[in-house]
Design a protein around this motif. Structure first.
Motif, PDB file in Angstrom:
ATOM      1  N   ASP A   1       0.854  -1.191   0.000  1.00 40.41           N
ATOM      2  CA  ASP A   1       0.000   0.000   0.000  1.00 40.41           C
ATOM      3  C   ASP A   1       0.888   1.238   0.000  1.00 40.41           C
ATOM      4  O   ASP A   1       1.943   1.255   0.637  1.00 40.41           O
TER       5      ASP A   1
ATOM      6  N   GLU B   1       0.664   5.905  -1.042  1.00 40.06           N
ATOM      7  CA  GLU B   1      -0.197   7.054  -1.310  1.00 40.06           C
ATOM      8  C   GLU B   1       0.320   7.860  -2.495  1.00 40.06           C
ATOM      9  O   GLU B   1       1.517   7.885  -2.761  1.00 40.06           O
TER      10      GLU B   1
ATOM     11  N   GLU C   1       0.003  11.795  -3.808  1.00 33.59           N
ATOM     12  CA  GLU C   1      -0.436  13.162  -3.562  1.00 33.59           C
ATOM     13  C   GLU C   1      -0.513  13.862  -4.910  1.00 33.59           C
ATOM     14  O   GLU C   1       0.501  14.011  -5.601  1.00 33.59           O
TER      15      GLU C   1
ATOM     16  N   LYS D   1      -5.096   6.843  -1.743  1.00 29.83           N
ATOM     17  CA  LYS D   1      -4.414   5.646  -1.248  1.00 29.83           C
ATOM     18  C   LYS D   1      -4.522   4.540  -2.285  1.00 29.83           C
ATOM     19  O   LYS D   1      -5.613   4.214  -2.747  1.00 29.83           O
TER      20      LYS D   1
ATOM     21  N   GLN E   1      -3.857   0.548  -2.920  1.00 31.51           N
ATOM     22  CA  GLN E   1      -3.741  -0.668  -2.126  1.00 31.51           C
ATOM     23  C   GLN E   1      -3.434  -1.867  -3.009  1.00 31.51           C
ATOM     24  O   GLN E   1      -3.792  -1.893  -4.184  1.00 31.51           O
TER      25      GLN E   1
ATOM     26  N   ARG F   1       5.013   7.828  -0.322  1.00 32.02           N
ATOM     27  CA  ARG F   1       4.099   8.803  -0.924  1.00 32.02           C
ATOM     28  C   ARG F   1       4.754   9.347  -2.183  1.00 32.02           C
ATOM     29  O   ARG F   1       5.862   9.847  -2.163  1.00 32.02           O
TER      30      ARG F   1
END
Length: 140
Positions: free
Chosen positions: A23, A25, A27, A72, A74, A134
Motif C-alpha cells: 500500500d 499514497e 499526492e 491511497k 492498495q 508517498r
C-alpha cells in the motif's frame, strides 16, 4: 538431518509464497476545480502502459485542500509501476481529448514524466513500489 529437511521445506515454502501486496499514497497537486473525480491508473509494464491498468483508485475532487488531494493505492505488486493520473472534471470516467487528440482535462504521470508529441514512455514514469511511500504527481 531431520532439522535440515524441515529448514529446507520452510525455505522452499517461503520462496514459493506469493509476493506481498503493498500500500502507498499518491499526492496529486494542481487541482483548480472541485467537480468530478481524480483518477489514478497503475501500470506494471511497458506492454500495458496506458492501455490496461493493473489497478487504480479515485477520489472525489471536492476532497481537495489547497489544490491537493491524497489517494491511497492498495495491493500494489512488488517491483516497478507507472502511474497515470487525471482529473475527470465532467465525471464521464475517461480523459477527454480535443480533435487533435490532446487532453482537455488536467493530467499527469508518476515522476512528473512528460512525453514529446504524446504521453511519456513507461520507462520515464516507472518507479519502485515501497510500502508506506508517498508519490507526488503534478497535474498539467
Amino acid at each position: 538431518m531431520k532439522t535440515i529437511l524441515i529448514c529446507a521445506a520452510l525455505l522452499s515454502a517461503a520462496l514459493a509464497a506469493p509476493a506481498q501486496a503493498i500500500d502507498m499514497e499518491v499526492e496529486v497537486s494542481g487541482l483548480t476545480q472541485s467537480e468530478g473525480r481524480v483518477m489514478v491508473g497503475v501500470f506494471s509494464d511497458a506492454g500495458t502502459w496506458l492501455k490496461k491498468g493493473s489497478g487504480g483508485a479515485s477520489v472525489e475532487a471536492n476532497q481537495q485542500k489547497d489544490g491537493r488531494v491524497l489517494i491511497k493505492l492498495q495491493d500494489l505488486p512488488e517491483g516497478s509501476v507507472g502511474l497515470s493520473v487525471f482529473h475527470d472534471v465532467n465525471g464521464n470516467g475517461k480523459l477527454d481529448s480535443n480533435a487533435m487528440g490532446s487532453p482537455k482535462e488536467p493530467y499527469g504521470f508518476s515522476n512528473n514524466a512528460a512525453g514529446v508529441f504524446g504521453p511519456p514512455k513507461f520507462e520515464k514514469a516507472q518507479f519502485e513500489v515501497k510500502a508506506g511511500a508517498r508519490v507526488s504527481v503534478q497535474l498539467n
